[in-house]
Scaffold this active site. Sequence first.
Site, PDB file in Angstrom:
ATOM      1  N   HIS A 193       0.804  -1.213   0.000  1.00 11.51           N
ATOM      2  CA  HIS A 193       0.000   0.000   0.000  1.00 11.51           C
ATOM      3  C   HIS A 193       0.843   1.272   0.000  1.00 11.51           C
ATOM      4  O   HIS A 193       0.437   2.279  -0.594  1.00 11.51           O
ATOM      5  CB  HIS A 193      -0.958  -0.021   1.190  1.00 11.51           C
ATOM      6  CG  HIS A 193      -2.003  -1.082   1.070  1.00 11.51           C
ATOM      7  ND1 HIS A 193      -2.439  -1.838   2.138  1.00 11.51           N
ATOM      8  CD2 HIS A 193      -2.691  -1.539  -0.016  1.00 11.51           C
ATOM      9  CE1 HIS A 193      -3.362  -2.690   1.720  1.00 11.51           C
ATOM     10  NE2 HIS A 193      -3.527  -2.531   0.423  1.00 11.51           N
ATOM     11  N   ASP A 241      -3.931  -8.243  -7.328  1.00  8.82           N
ATOM     12  CA  ASP A 241      -3.490  -8.649  -5.987  1.00  8.82           C
ATOM     13  C   ASP A 241      -4.200  -9.954  -5.618  1.00  8.82           C
ATOM     14  O   ASP A 241      -5.052  -9.977  -4.739  1.00  8.82           O
ATOM     15  CB  ASP A 241      -3.817  -7.520  -4.997  1.00  8.82           C
ATOM     16  CG  ASP A 241      -3.461  -7.869  -3.566  1.00  8.82           C
ATOM     17  OD1 ASP A 241      -2.675  -8.811  -3.359  1.00  8.82           O
ATOM     18  OD2 ASP A 241      -3.994  -7.215  -2.651  1.00  8.82           O
TER      19      ASP A 241
END
Length: 273
Positions: free
Chosen positions: A18, A160
């Site tokens: 992130h 992801d």
Amino acid sequence: MNYRHAFHAGNFADCMKHALLVSLLGHFLRKPSPFMVLDTHAGIGRYDLTSEEAEKTQEWKEGIGLLAEEGPDSPLAPWLELVKKAGGPRYYPGSPVLTSMMLRPQDELICCEKHPDDKRKLYGLFTRTPNVFVHERDGYEALRALLPPKTAKRGLVLIDPPFEEPGEFDRLLEAVHTIRARFPTGMIAIWYPIKHRTPIRAFYTALQDAGVPDVLAAELLMRKPVDPDRLNGAGLIVIKPPYGFAEQATAQLNRLKTLLHAQDATVTQITAE
């Protein structure tokens, strides 16, 4: 295995993924033209770190739990500020929430989540956000259905996957070919776990053999990748990274290495521009 990210939210792998994602999105904001983000495996978007799942593993304590004292001059500051705005430290924002917080009115986010319960939770976060769209569908299938974007010439496809089934790297390679064919101007970011090196080396070689240009790999290793049954590190492949991202990623990963007591942090050019 029926993967649920609630057990792992906020761990070291989330932190590296992130922090780098926020840096990538920051480059799109430098120009006024719209951009699109397609998040193929979106999850539920936000995770309660006091939940039963998070408390069972407590992985977040060795991840986001070690970063509370970072100051505004840290290379991690842009991401950590968003975490706080999203309700941290109790609530940890996944990629859909982080991305939505960086969108301007002209930009859009498309999220795909194939688990019905997770999709409903994700949809509930964005009922009043007009430029975020949530689909209950397989993320890989969505690449052909949703690309190229209708409203933007710039964009990022974030993949992801949970790596819960064999052959995930093969599916990723096929996805890269699909994206490059349908959205050649788009950037691609692919998260992957590091357990042992053999499948990752094979994936790098496959990208090289396929002639995919400008591939960068950013990795954070918590320990030597010799145990195939343990998450020893995490990586992010970025195809067509923006100018200056390699330096940003290096600074961020080195800071995470220090704060999370990791063994190694690397940024490597896999194929030339």
